[in-house]
Motif scaffolding. Structure first.
Motif, PDB file in Angstrom:
ATOM      1  N   ASN A  12     -32.068  11.964  51.730  1.00 44.22           N
ATOM      2  CA  ASN A  12     -31.065  12.678  52.532  1.00 44.22           C
ATOM      3  C   ASN A  12     -29.894  11.761  52.871  1.00 44.22           C
ATOM      4  O   ASN A  12     -28.732  12.184  52.792  1.00 44.22           O
ATOM      5  N   ALA A  13     -30.195  10.516  53.264  1.00 45.60           N
ATOM      6  CA  ALA A  13     -29.134   9.561  53.583  1.00 45.60           C
ATOM      7  C   ALA A  13     -28.285   9.279  52.344  1.00 45.60           C
ATOM      8  O   ALA A  13     -27.050   9.196  52.427  1.00 45.60           O
ATOM      9  N   LEU A  14     -28.948   9.150  51.202  1.00 45.41           N
ATOM     10  CA  LEU A  14     -28.235   8.894  49.950  1.00 45.41           C
ATOM     11  C   LEU A  14     -27.324  10.066  49.602  1.00 45.41           C
ATOM     12  O   LEU A  14     -26.170   9.876  49.189  1.00 45.41           O
ATOM     13  N   GLU A  15     -27.812  11.274  49.809  1.00 46.48           N
ATOM     14  CA  GLU A  15     -27.010  12.466  49.536  1.00 46.48           C
ATOM     15  C   GLU A  15     -25.768  12.487  50.430  1.00 46.48           C
ATOM     16  O   GLU A  15     -24.655  12.771  49.960  1.00 46.48           O
ATOM     17  N   LEU A  16     -25.956  12.162  51.712  1.00 49.09           N
ATOM     18  CA  LEU A  16     -24.809  12.113  52.631  1.00 49.09           C
ATOM     19  C   LEU A  16     -23.800  11.051  52.202  1.00 49.09           C
ATOM     20  O   LEU A  16     -22.583  11.289  52.214  1.00 49.09           O
ATOM     21  N   LYS A  17     -24.304   9.878  51.826  1.00 54.27           N
ATOM     22  CA  LYS A  17     -23.416   8.794  51.389  1.00 54.27           C
ATOM     23  C   LYS A  17     -22.679   9.185  50.105  1.00 54.27           C
ATOM     24  O   LYS A  17     -21.507   8.848  49.930  1.00 54.27           O
ATOM     25  N   THR A  18     -23.362   9.907  49.220  1.00 54.93           N
ATOM     26  CA  THR A  18     -22.722  10.356  47.981  1.00 54.93           C
ATOM     27  C   THR A  18     -21.594  11.342  48.293  1.00 54.93           C
ATOM     28  O   THR A  18     -20.518  11.281  47.684  1.00 54.93           O
ATOM     29  N   ILE A  19     -21.842  12.221  49.262  1.00 53.61           N
ATOM     30  CA  ILE A  19     -20.794  13.165  49.677  1.00 53.61           C
ATOM     31  C   ILE A  19     -19.632  12.399  50.299  1.00 53.61           C
ATOM     32  O   ILE A  19     -18.459  12.678  49.992  1.00 53.61           O
ATOM     33  N   GLU A  20     -19.958  11.425  51.168  1.00 52.73           N
ATOM     34  CA  GLU A  20     -18.913  10.596  51.780  1.00 52.73           C
ATOM     35  C   GLU A  20     -18.125   9.850  50.705  1.00 52.73           C
ATOM     36  O   GLU A  20     -16.890   9.749  50.781  1.00 52.73           O
ATOM     37  N   GLN A  21     -18.843   9.336  49.714  1.00 50.26           N
ATOM     38  CA  GLN A  21     -18.179   8.593  48.636  1.00 50.26           C
ATOM     39  C   GLN A  21     -17.228   9.516  47.860  1.00 50.26           C
ATOM     40  O   GLN A  21     -16.098   9.127  47.552  1.00 50.26           O
ATOM     41  N   ALA A  22     -17.682  10.730  47.557  1.00 42.28           N
ATOM     42  CA  ALA A  22     -16.840  11.679  46.831  1.00 42.28           C
ATOM     43  C   ALA A  22     -15.589  12.003  47.651  1.00 42.28           C
ATOM     44  O   ALA A  22     -14.474  12.083  47.099  1.00 42.28           O
TER      45      ALA A  22
END
Length: 167
Positions: A112-122
């Motif tokens: 979940n944290a990785l998914e959030l960071k990926t969204i933030e990165q995008a």
């Protein structure tokens, strides 16, 4: 199943387990056999899930006494060893299952944290693209303004005086 049936079943399957016994008295042999039968009865009556290590320790104590008198109870000793191994394995299995459950929860949290960071990165990458575009536009504007300024300065320099070349 009563002691006499258990004793008969033991003799039928394993033969005379008292033949090497050092006891002379039939009474003491019978008492020891009854102890062995009680162990077998308890094993039959108790589901493995309900078996306690303290019970098994008590069974081993009875067997050690019987073995010290040369009763042939290797078969029962082996069964107790198997039971202890299964009980130990069940404890280990529970620990591993608990650890697996914890790892799954942790992996889900990390995912979940990785998914959030990926969204933030995008979003950051999108913001960077916009800023780069704005930067290009501003630099083009700067070049255009510099060109206009240079053109006006050049025009102004060619007219150092208002009157020369007028007449």
């Amino acid at each position: 199943m009563d002691s006499s049936h258990i004793m008969q079943a033991i003799f039928n399957k394993y033969g005379d387990i008292t033949k090497a016994c050092t006891l002379q008295s039939e009474l003491f042999k019978t008492l020891c056999l009854e102890g062995i039968c009680k162990v077998v009865q308890k094993l039959y009556d108790t589901h493995l899930a309900d078996m306690k290590f303290d019970d098994v320790k008590g069974f081993y104590s009875i067997l050690r006494d019987a073995e010290s008198l040369n009763f042939d109870v290797k078969w029962l000793h082996q069964r107790l060893d198997e039971i202890v191994k299964v009980m130990t394995s069940k404890d280990e299995l529970k620990k591993l299952e608990d650890e697996l459950r914890e790892s799954k929860v942790k992996a889900e949290e990390i995912s979940n944290a990785l998914e959030l960071k990926t969204i933030e990165q995008a979003k950051l990458e999108h913001d960077i693209e916009k800023l780069e575009e704005q930067n290009v536009i501003e630099n083009l504007k700067i070049e255009e303004l510099n060109a206009q300024i240079d053109n006006i300065k050049s025009t102004c320099l060619s007219f150092k005086q208002v009157t020369p070349g007028l007449l």
